[in-house]
Enzyme design. Structure first.
Site, PDB file in Angstrom:
ATOM      1  N   TYR A 180       0.000  -4.130  -8.125  1.00 47.40           N
ATOM      2  CA  TYR A 180       0.900  -3.591  -6.906  1.00 47.40           C
ATOM      3  C   TYR A 180       1.331  -4.665  -6.052  1.00 47.40           C
ATOM      4  CZ  TYR A 180       1.669  -2.089  -2.472  1.00 47.40           C
ATOM      5  OH  TYR A 180       2.056  -2.250  -1.123  1.00 47.40           O
TER       6      TYR A 180
ATOM      7  N   GLU B  72       0.986  -2.030   7.531  1.00 48.82           N
ATOM      8  CA  GLU B  72       2.077  -1.136   7.103  1.00 48.82           C
ATOM      9  C   GLU B  72       1.504  -0.064   6.288  1.00 48.82           C
ATOM     10  OE1 GLU B  72       5.462  -2.829   5.236  1.00 48.82           O
ATOM     11  OE2 GLU B  72       5.907  -1.132   4.022  1.00 48.82           O
TER      12      GLU B  72
ATOM     13  N   GLU C  58      12.836  -5.977   7.411  1.00 50.89           N
ATOM     14  CA  GLU C  58      12.557  -6.637   5.936  1.00 50.89           C
ATOM     15  C   GLU C  58      13.644  -7.081   5.292  1.00 50.89           C
ATOM     16  OE1 GLU C  58      11.083  -3.337   3.724  1.00 50.89           O
ATOM     17  OE2 GLU C  58       9.994  -4.751   2.249  1.00 50.89           O
TER      18      GLU C  58
ATOM     19  N   TRP D 115       0.903   6.397  -3.614  1.00 52.87           N
ATOM     20  CA  TRP D 115       1.664   5.235  -3.894  1.00 52.87           C
ATOM     21  C   TRP D 115       2.693   5.115  -2.689  1.00 52.87           C
ATOM     22  CZ3 TRP D 115       3.699   0.821  -5.301  1.00 52.87           C
ATOM     23  CH2 TRP D 115       4.811   0.525  -5.655  1.00 52.87           C
TER      24      TRP D 115
HETATM   25  O1  KDG Z   1      11.405   2.235  -3.295  1.00 55.37           O
HETATM   26  C1  KDG Z   1      10.154   1.777  -3.146  1.00 55.37           C
HETATM   27  C2  KDG Z   1      10.256   0.288  -2.592  1.00 55.37           C
HETATM   28  O2  KDG Z   1      11.216   0.203  -1.556  1.00 55.37           O
HETATM   29  C3  KDG Z   1       9.015   0.036  -1.707  1.00 55.37           C
HETATM   30  O3  KDG Z   1       7.921  -0.121  -2.970  1.00 55.37           O
HETATM   31  C4  KDG Z   1       8.807  -1.395  -1.065  1.00 55.37           C
HETATM   32  O4  KDG Z   1       7.021  -0.532   0.259  1.00 55.37           O
HETATM   33  C5  KDG Z   1       8.055  -1.194   0.212  1.00 55.37           C
HETATM   34  C6  KDG Z   1       8.246  -2.158   1.150  1.00 55.37           C
HETATM   35  O5  KDG Z   1       7.533  -2.145   2.154  1.00 55.37           O
HETATM   36  O6  KDG Z   1       9.240  -2.855   1.089  1.00 55.37           O
HETATM   37 MG    MG Z   2       6.229  -0.643   2.332  1.00 55.42          MG
END
Ligand code: KDG
Ligand code: MG
Length: 402
Positions: free
Chosen positions: A160, A236, A339, A402
């Site tokens: 992950y 986050e 981001e 998730w």
């Molecule tokens: O679609 C899911 C992604 O955008 C995600 O896994 C990315 O959590 C994420 C992030 O903080 O960019």
């Molecule tokens: Mg995220």
């Protein structure tokens, strides 16, 4: 009066799948909106094609707020990612058109610059601590002033948050991949690599970490407290935000700043988080939270409570979304960070964007509108390929968040 003459929905996979709306007015002005909902792309394409496009034809493209109200209230059914992503695409395309008609970049229509550039963070990751440290070094060398750090938990098997190619892309399989998850192992390991990043590189840049909804409130409280010495810019999505009250418990135990909102789609989903000051950064985006019109409403509410912005900007947000985000970010008084994961080269063959990166910041295009063009011919070279995000399972086989 100029009217909406045509609205086309494009689904293409230049490196990953994007759904794009293009609205054309009777004066020949075009506007683009991103309608991508990772792993559920065709649901939004159908919502647009079958339900919204017929409603747009003949309408006044200048009435953006009225269109938002019409599509939101007129549906009877409210909120939810499919509806809100479709409304976002229409709203964003209409702002693009308004900018082109006015001959101004969208940020000028939003009140003009509040800052010189938009600070961004990108994703450093590793299959172990040394490779994570190398990756953090790489981003610092590229000039980033903020870096997110994730590493694979040893002996658990899942990866992950770990980048495989040039860009982090979790939606990678034609059916959802299943990955193991062990909360205790994560809680023991993650703080050690955040400390290792600080030990190696010091405190001269912002360090972020994404928990991706994987902890319970009390686990998140423990984690936040444990990592206080690493002085994170934010922790986050510590726990799923459907339960907004959970953040009160986390807050009572830690001063680590909290960021939430990439999967939330309206002001009502973040209302208590903001007004009760349970978070520090709101991560709602142009593409999933109702377009520029609604995102500004969320950010204005957040400003009243000293909550800053930190919009999602993963690879599944198209260059249209990124451009729109930068136009908003450069204007709002309570901007925090954006981001920015970038896109693979194939994406750049289809979308030409005027957004530029320099010294850890993004800068909007000065062209009228959003400053993005969609090359329909190039898109034909990249037909739709279904891709799903992985699903996490605990060691006992049950499904995890998730
Ligand atoms: O679609 C899911 C992604 O955008 C995600 O896994 C990315 O959590 C994420 C992030 O903080 O960019
Ligand atoms: Mg995220």
């Amino acid at each position: 009066m100029s009217t909406i003459e045509r609205a086309e929905v494009f689904v293409a996979s230049p490196g990953r799948t994007f759904v794009t709306l293009r609205i054309t007015t009777s004066d020949g002005v075009t506007g683009l909106g991103d309608a991508t909902l990772n792993g559920r792309e065709l649901a939004v394409a159908s919502y647009l094609q079958d339900h919204l496009v017929p409603l747009l034809i003949g309408k006044d493209p200048a009435r953006i707020e009225d269109m938002w109200q019409y599509l939101y209230k007129g549906a009877y059914w409210r909120r939810g990612p499919v509806t809100m992503t479709a409304i976002s695409a229409v709203d964003t395309a209409l702002w693009d058109i308004k900018g082109k008609v006015a001959g101004l970049p969208v940020y000028q229509l939003l009140g003009g610059r509040s800052r010189d550039g938009v600070m961004v963070y990108s994703h450093a990751s590793g299959t172990d601590v040394p490779s994570l440290l190398d990756d953090v070094q790489r981003y610092l060398d590229l000039g980033y002033k903020a870096v997110r750090a994730q590493a694979a938990v040893p002996d658990v098997g899942g990866t992950y948050g770990v980048r495989k190619g040039t860009v982090y892309e979790p939606a990678a399989s034609t059916l959802p991949d299943e990955q193991p998850w062990d909360t205790e192992a994560y809680l023991r390991f993650a703080p050690t690599y955040l400390d290792a990043v600080r030990e190696r590189f010091g405190f001269g840049f912002h360090l972020l970490h994404d928990v991706h909804h994987r902890l319970t409130p009390i686990e998140a409280a423990r984690f936040g407290k444990r990592v206080e010495d690493a002085q994170l810019f934010w922790m986050e999505d510590p726990t799923p935000a459907e339960n907004q009250e959970a953040f009160r418990l986390i807050r009572q135990h830690t001063t680590t700043p909290l960021a939430v909102g990439e999967v939330l789609t309206s002001i009502w989903d973040v209302q208590h988080l903001i007004t009760e000051q349970l978070i520090d950064y709101v991560r709602t985006t142009v593409v999933h939270a109702g377009g520029i019109t609604h995102l500004r409403r969320i950010f204005d509410l957040a400003a009243l409570y000293q909550v800053r912005t930190g919009s999602h900007g993963a690879t599944d947000l198209s260059p249209v979304s990124l451009a729109a985000a930068v136009h908003v970010d450069i204007t709002v008084p309570n901007f925090g960070i954006q981001e920015y994961m970038g896109h693979v080269d194939e994406t750049g063959e289809v979308f030409r964007s005027g957004v530029t990166f320099a010294d850890g910041m993004l800068h909007p295009s000065e062209e009228p509108g959003l400053g993005v063009e969609y090359d329909e011919k190039a898109a034909e070279r990249f037909p739709y390929e279904p891709r799903y995000l992985p699903v996490a399972r605990r060691l006992d086989g049950s499904v995890h968040d998730w």
